[in-house]
Motif scaffolding. Sequence first.
Motif, PDB file in Angstrom:
ATOM      1  N   VAL A 141       0.750  -1.331  -0.050  1.00 33.72           N
ATOM      2  CA  VAL A 141      -0.088  -0.016   0.099  1.00 33.72           C
ATOM      3  C   VAL A 141       1.008   1.232  -0.009  1.00 33.72           C
ATOM      4  CG1 VAL A 141      -2.050  -1.150   1.184  1.00 33.72           C
ATOM      5  CG2 VAL A 141      -0.276  -0.330   2.464  1.00 33.72           C
ATOM      6  N   LEU A 142       2.189   1.194   0.380  1.00 35.24           N
ATOM      7  CA  LEU A 142       3.184   2.380   0.374  1.00 35.24           C
ATOM      8  C   LEU A 142       3.284   2.650  -1.192  1.00 35.24           C
ATOM      9  CD1 LEU A 142       5.368   1.929   3.492  1.00 35.24           C
ATOM     10  CD2 LEU A 142       3.879   3.874   3.130  1.00 35.24           C
ATOM     11  N   GLN A 143       3.106   1.595  -1.879  1.00 35.07           N
ATOM     12  CA  GLN A 143       3.751   1.973  -3.155  1.00 35.07           C
ATOM     13  C   GLN A 143       2.518   3.039  -3.836  1.00 35.07           C
ATOM     14  OE1 GLN A 143       3.918  -1.684  -5.450  1.00 35.07           O
ATOM     15  NE2 GLN A 143       5.478  -2.691  -3.864  1.00 35.07           N
ATOM     16  N   VAL A 144       1.596   3.398  -3.228  1.00 35.84           N
ATOM     17  CA  VAL A 144       0.696   4.379  -3.746  1.00 35.84           C
ATOM     18  C   VAL A 144       1.226   5.537  -4.079  1.00 35.84           C
ATOM     19  CG1 VAL A 144      -0.455   5.190  -1.681  1.00 35.84           C
ATOM     20  CG2 VAL A 144      -1.505   5.336  -3.593  1.00 35.84           C
ATOM     21  N   SER A 145       2.394   6.013  -3.263  1.00 30.75           N
ATOM     22  CA  SER A 145       3.174   7.240  -3.573  1.00 30.75           C
ATOM     23  C   SER A 145       3.706   7.191  -4.695  1.00 30.75           C
ATOM     24  CB  SER A 145       4.322   7.119  -2.357  1.00 30.75           C
ATOM     25  OG  SER A 145       3.691   7.162  -1.007  1.00 30.75           O
ATOM     26  N   GLY A 146       4.159   6.027  -5.423  1.00 30.31           N
ATOM     27  CA  GLY A 146       4.943   5.979  -6.701  1.00 30.31           C
ATOM     28  C   GLY A 146       4.016   6.183  -7.689  1.00 30.31           C
ATOM     29  N   LEU A 147       2.462   6.378  -7.570  1.00 25.66           N
ATOM     30  CA  LEU A 147       1.521   6.736  -8.764  1.00 25.66           C
ATOM     31  C   LEU A 147       1.622   8.188  -8.748  1.00 25.66           C
ATOM     32  CD1 LEU A 147      -1.314   4.301  -7.940  1.00 25.66           C
ATOM     33  CD2 LEU A 147       0.774   3.981  -9.601  1.00 25.66           C
ATOM     34  N   PHE A 148       1.872   9.060  -7.770  1.00 19.13           N
ATOM     35  CA  PHE A 148       1.770  10.423  -8.014  1.00 19.13           C
ATOM     36  C   PHE A 148       3.215  11.193  -7.697  1.00 19.13           C
ATOM     37  CE2 PHE A 148      -1.990   8.572  -6.364  1.00 19.13           C
ATOM     38  CZ  PHE A 148      -2.993   9.242  -7.158  1.00 19.13           C
ATOM     39  N   TYR A 149       4.217  10.739  -7.200  1.00 19.82           N
ATOM     40  CA  TYR A 149       5.476  11.008  -7.009  1.00 19.82           C
ATOM     41  C   TYR A 149       6.835  10.190  -7.487  1.00 19.82           C
ATOM     42  CZ  TYR A 149       3.699  14.603  -4.077  1.00 19.82           C
ATOM     43  OH  TYR A 149       2.763  15.674  -3.873  1.00 19.82           O
ATOM     44  N   VAL A 188       8.895   8.190  -6.641  1.00 24.64           N
ATOM     45  CA  VAL A 188       9.457   7.672  -5.424  1.00 24.64           C
ATOM     46  C   VAL A 188       9.213   6.232  -5.297  1.00 24.64           C
ATOM     47  CG1 VAL A 188       7.553   8.389  -3.934  1.00 24.64           C
ATOM     48  CG2 VAL A 188       9.821   7.989  -2.850  1.00 24.64           C
ATOM     49  N   ASP A 189      10.309   5.598  -4.887  1.00 25.05           N
ATOM     50  CA  ASP A 189      10.002   4.231  -4.749  1.00 25.05           C
ATOM     51  C   ASP A 189      10.668   3.837  -3.158  1.00 25.05           C
ATOM     52  OD1 ASP A 189       9.543   1.372  -4.561  1.00 25.05           O
ATOM     53  OD2 ASP A 189      11.296   0.936  -6.080  1.00 25.05           O
ATOM     54  N   TRP A 190       9.775   3.648  -2.229  1.00 23.75           N
ATOM     55  CA  TRP A 190      10.315   3.794  -0.750  1.00 23.75           C
ATOM     56  C   TRP A 190      10.864   2.376  -0.455  1.00 23.75           C
ATOM     57  CZ3 TRP A 190       9.621   7.925   1.265  1.00 23.75           C
ATOM     58  CH2 TRP A 190       8.440   8.887   1.279  1.00 23.75           C
ATOM     59  N   THR A 191      12.042   2.657   0.348  1.00 27.41           N
ATOM     60  CA  THR A 191      13.012   1.797   0.872  1.00 27.41           C
ATOM     61  C   THR A 191      12.864   1.456   2.304  1.00 27.41           C
ATOM     62  OG1 THR A 191      14.514   1.950  -0.965  1.00 27.41           O
ATOM     63  CG2 THR A 191      15.165   0.634   1.032  1.00 27.41           C
ATOM     64  N   VAL A 192      12.350   0.400   2.891  1.00 26.78           N
ATOM     65  CA  VAL A 192      11.991   0.161   4.142  1.00 26.78           C
ATOM     66  C   VAL A 192      13.259  -0.090   4.954  1.00 26.78           C
ATOM     67  CG1 VAL A 192      10.485  -0.819   5.870  1.00 26.78           C
ATOM     68  CG2 VAL A 192       9.684  -0.234   3.722  1.00 26.78           C
TER      69      VAL A 192
END
Length: 753
Positions: free
Chosen positions: A177-185, A187-191
């Motif tokens: 669900v954190l990958q929703v950021s990649g649809l608008f920015y 960014v690909d989060w690294t945990v």
Amino acid sequence: MQSRQVDPLEVRGTHTKPWEIWGYLCHHLNPARQSRSSTAHNASPSPGMNSLNSLSHPALNTTNTTLANYEPRQQYPLTLKPVTTPANNPEYYRLKRKQIEEANAPSFAKRFKGIMLPGTGFIGPNIYVRAQLALQSGLPDEERYALHHLVKISHERGDKYRFDQFPGLAESLVNKVLQVSGLFYNVDWTVDYTGTNPMIADNDCVDGLNGTPSILDKLHSNIALDMTDSVQNQRYYEELNRITEAGLVIRNMVMLDENAQYVARMPLVRDYASVVFSLKHPSLVELQHYALETIEQLCVYYSIDNQDVLYKALLSQIQGDDRGRIITALRATARLGMKFRENKRLDNVPSHILQNICQWLLVDDEELRSASLDFLYQYTSTADNVEVLLKIVNVPALVDQLSKLLLFDARKIPYNARRPEQEEEELPPAKVSRLSDSLVETLLKFDEPERSSRWLRMCFEDDPTAEMTQIDLWKSYQGTFLAYSATHPHLIAGDFIKNVSNTFNGASAQVAGQNKYVIRGIKPRKTPVDFDGRHLLRCLWHTNATASDPASSIFADADGNQCIQWFWNKQGLLQHILSQHLEIPRKKTEDNEFDFNAPSVTIPQRCSWSSCKHKIDLDESRRNIGWKLLARHIDTHLPERSSSSGGTKTKSKQTDLLEESGLHWLNTSVDETFKDPCGLPLGAVLCLRNIARALGRLPAEGEVVEKAIQVVPGAEEVFGHVKRRLFYTLGHNHVLRDYLGDVLRSLARSGAY
């Protein structure tokens, strides 16, 4: 010269074989083979004579004996075995073929014999593990397969599907669900789960152990994609659909309390909610609702301050125009820290939110009103917030609306139903009501068997499916009249059991099981009745527990500390309490009145009726006033005589007068499990109590507060116009009487009433 016939035996001489001789004899000597003419002229030889031309032959002797002693050989059944063919025994050829293949197999294949290799019948892990591994793979097709099954499993098996049984599943869902950021920015989060990685400061790295308070700043520092157009490509909607399904799975899973506690310890969930609430796009409405419902279940385990990014995100959701989002955000904010002992304080709430809440209370929407009352109750739990509320909104108008909600959806109940439902205790099965001495003395005026019949009709009723042991029934009868047996003999056991069947047409004595004698067709009444079918009155006064005799153990509550006697009317019950429980002596006069001034009489410290908690705080110097107050209080507990439980009800004159005057109870909703108030009336009275308490505390908080009090209305101004309504509700709604009593006492301390 006559010619002589030559015998073949003579020709052959000594070289004749035995079988040749036997053949000759069979041809020439057998009578059956001779012709009729020869039989007529020549006599047959004797059966036992072996002769040939009147000469004995030794071989013929032996052969005839062998034939006489001959016995045929015994014949045995033939044993037939079927021929093995592929049609009748395919397993034989299968095993044989397998043996041949194993014999011809190479040497390396023999080393793996017995090991189940892929593609040789191994079914693999179950669907739960397969879905989790497919989700962790990151492949779109595998994710689609996994999320499809996880949505179905979490919906159908959500009561047993737990995160702690599948380590890594919750982390995989949150990462998705954190990958929703990649649809608008971009960014690909690294945990990071180490907590010491210097890369955490980067704009694409989040802390999986402690959370990322600056996650929105990191998100906005990345390059924003162009999302002005609401129409997107297929890849966008496929990815968003998988993310939404992952959010739905988390939402379904946290409905189980164990899963909610598990997920509440993951800081990434708060980061996910903060990111989703901050994004503004029409395609995210469904995901945002799932995130709100998830946080609503988790907020009870969160202890966050007013600077937390999640707290600010929840307040931002209340300011929208979506009804569903507003209701869920109000409930979630009100539940913050509910599992902690200390009260959670809601600070920095924008003024327009408080004004909107006061306006939402006017809307005819029960769900929106309930959510607003939950938020308002949590907000007004501190005096400082009440002071802010007094300055921002029109509190008198708010109090007026809250007082109207006290009787929301109230039901009219006859005024004589004075006692609350908690005091109407049902007797357990096979427990007989014990009558008072006055009732027993009335029954003693009748002779047997009429006396026992009247007692049975008072304490028992017909029930075709019920049964009671004869020994229990006999003990209850004996325990009632045994003390008077010297002057009023009672029936013997056999006659009494016969009288039961005579009194109740459907009752019969039977044998049930192993030597268990029962009376089938009757059961003890929950409330005994008099001769006219009207309910008797029970004493609920608590006494010190005393050891009871075994004969009285059949009576209801005989082993407890509550009085178990029933009375004709209110007057007899009151006299019983004064004489038996309060132990007040009587004056030696003609009137035989109670002597409340006797030295041995002491005023009790509290009322002992049922669950009453009323206290009497009067010393001995004011004993006359104390007894009057106690008598008045006890009188409120004593119920009026109820009518018959049959089809026709008889009404007393007092009941008719009360109904003509329009007096009745207005009781609101009650929780069926705990019998406590619930719904809008409870939320309204709790908010009124918080405001009344805060108004009583504000003047005592120092000089700074005194200056503030000059610009806020006082208790009289806030509650003065609803005084009559509060007292009316107190007198007509005994469900909220305890809460309204707290409100009125708080207002009295502040000088309003």
